[in-house]
Design a protein around this motif. Structure first.
Motif, PDB file in Angstrom:
ATOM      1  N   LEU A 145     -23.210  26.650  12.032  1.00  0.00           N
ATOM      2  CA  LEU A 145     -21.801  26.516  12.377  1.00  0.00           C
ATOM      3  C   LEU A 145     -20.885  26.790  11.189  1.00  0.00           C
ATOM      4  CD1 LEU A 145     -22.082  23.413  14.696  1.00  0.00           C
ATOM      5  CD2 LEU A 145     -21.623  25.775  15.386  1.00  0.00           C
ATOM      6  N   ARG A 146     -21.335  26.434   9.992  1.00  0.00           N
ATOM      7  CA  ARG A 146     -20.547  26.760   8.795  1.00  0.00           C
ATOM      8  C   ARG A 146     -20.444  28.281   8.616  1.00  0.00           C
ATOM      9  NH1 ARG A 146     -22.658  22.632   4.016  1.00  0.00           N
ATOM     10  NH2 ARG A 146     -21.530  20.789   4.733  1.00  0.00           N
ATOM     11  N   ARG A 147     -21.539  28.993   8.861  1.00  0.00           N
ATOM     12  CA  ARG A 147     -21.505  30.463   8.749  1.00  0.00           C
ATOM     13  C   ARG A 147     -20.548  31.063   9.772  1.00  0.00           C
ATOM     14  NH1 ARG A 147     -27.018  29.631   8.112  1.00  0.00           N
ATOM     15  NH2 ARG A 147     -27.437  30.260  10.262  1.00  0.00           N
ATOM     16  N   VAL A 148     -20.592  30.548  10.994  1.00  0.00           N
ATOM     17  CA  VAL A 148     -19.683  31.038  12.041  1.00  0.00           C
ATOM     18  C   VAL A 148     -18.233  30.777  11.636  1.00  0.00           C
ATOM     19  CG1 VAL A 148     -18.929  30.640  14.424  1.00  0.00           C
ATOM     20  CG2 VAL A 148     -21.366  30.831  13.898  1.00  0.00           C
ATOM     21  N   ARG A 149     -17.973  29.587  11.140  1.00  0.00           N
ATOM     22  CA  ARG A 149     -16.609  29.232  10.731  1.00  0.00           C
ATOM     23  C   ARG A 149     -16.117  30.143   9.611  1.00  0.00           C
ATOM     24  NH1 ARG A 149     -15.462  23.254   8.460  1.00  0.00           N
ATOM     25  NH2 ARG A 149     -16.771  24.049   6.794  1.00  0.00           N
ATOM     26  N   GLU A 150     -16.969  30.381   8.633  1.00  0.00           N
ATOM     27  CA  GLU A 150     -16.575  31.262   7.527  1.00  0.00           C
ATOM     28  C   GLU A 150     -16.343  32.688   7.991  1.00  0.00           C
ATOM     29  OE1 GLU A 150     -15.630  30.408   4.445  1.00  0.00           O
ATOM     30  OE2 GLU A 150     -15.857  28.381   5.256  1.00  0.00           O
ATOM     31  N   ALA A 151     -17.157  33.178   8.912  1.00  0.00           N
ATOM     32  CA  ALA A 151     -16.975  34.532   9.433  1.00  0.00           C
ATOM     33  C   ALA A 151     -15.637  34.643  10.162  1.00  0.00           C
ATOM     34  CB  ALA A 151     -18.126  34.899  10.367  1.00  0.00           C
ATOM     35  N   ARG A 152     -15.286  33.610  10.912  1.00  0.00           N
ATOM     36  CA  ARG A 152     -14.013  33.629  11.639  1.00  0.00           C
ATOM     37  C   ARG A 152     -12.834  33.566  10.662  1.00  0.00           C
ATOM     38  NH1 ARG A 152     -15.799  29.782  16.588  1.00  0.00           N
ATOM     39  NH2 ARG A 152     -16.862  31.409  17.774  1.00  0.00           N
ATOM     40  N   ARG A 153     -12.984  32.808   9.605  1.00  0.00           N
ATOM     41  CA  ARG A 153     -11.906  32.740   8.600  1.00  0.00           C
ATOM     42  C   ARG A 153     -11.741  34.098   7.924  1.00  0.00           C
ATOM     43  NH1 ARG A 153     -13.121  26.891   5.742  1.00  0.00           N
ATOM     44  NH2 ARG A 153     -12.150  25.644   7.362  1.00  0.00           N
ATOM     45  N   GLY A 154     -12.847  34.799   7.729  1.00  0.00           N
ATOM     46  CA  GLY A 154     -12.793  36.115   7.099  1.00  0.00           C
ATOM     47  C   GLY A 154     -12.122  37.156   7.967  1.00  0.00           C
ATOM     48  N   GLU A 155     -12.137  36.947   9.276  1.00  0.00           N
ATOM     49  CA  GLU A 155     -11.513  37.894  10.213  1.00  0.00           C
ATOM     50  C   GLU A 155      -9.992  37.776  10.200  1.00  0.00           C
ATOM     51  OE1 GLU A 155     -13.218  36.996  13.983  1.00  0.00           O
ATOM     52  OE2 GLU A 155     -15.198  37.777  13.438  1.00  0.00           O
ATOM     53  N   ARG A 156      -9.485  36.676   9.744  1.00  0.00           N
ATOM     54  CA  ARG A 156      -8.033  36.437   9.786  1.00  0.00           C
ATOM     55  C   ARG A 156      -7.317  37.119   8.651  1.00  0.00           C
ATOM     56  NH1 ARG A 156      -8.287  30.047  11.212  1.00  0.00           N
ATOM     57  NH2 ARG A 156      -9.289  30.295  13.179  1.00  0.00           N
TER      58      ARG A 156
END
Length: 85
Positions: free
Chosen positions: A74-85
């Protein structure tokens, strides 16, 4: 300390609701709305509140100790989503 004792100690650090949130995150959901329905029915939480609690839980070292696979995923998913912004 053996594995069972370690798990019992780690479980003591997290409350029932936190453990239930991580358990729900380990499950797969088949379609749109299914997860949100489970959040409401099983945990008695509004989805917005659930995701607030989950996000805080991902930064909690007790959660990482309790379920490292789920928390790290879940941390990896969260970081990937933050990177998309």
């Amino acid at each position: 300390m053996d594995q069972e004792e370690r798990q019992e100690r780690e479980q003591e650090g997290l409350g029932r609701r936190e453990r239930d949130i991580l358990a729900l995150e380990r499950r797969g959901f088949s379609g749109p709305g299914v997860k949100e329905r489970a959040i409401r029915e099983e945990l008695g939480l509004a989805p917005v509140r659930y995701y607030q609690l989950l996000n805080a839980l991902l930064d909690d070292e007790r959660a990482l100790a309790f379920d490292p696979v789920t928390v790290n995923r879940l941390r990896r998913v969260r970081e990937a989503r933050r990177g998309e912004r």
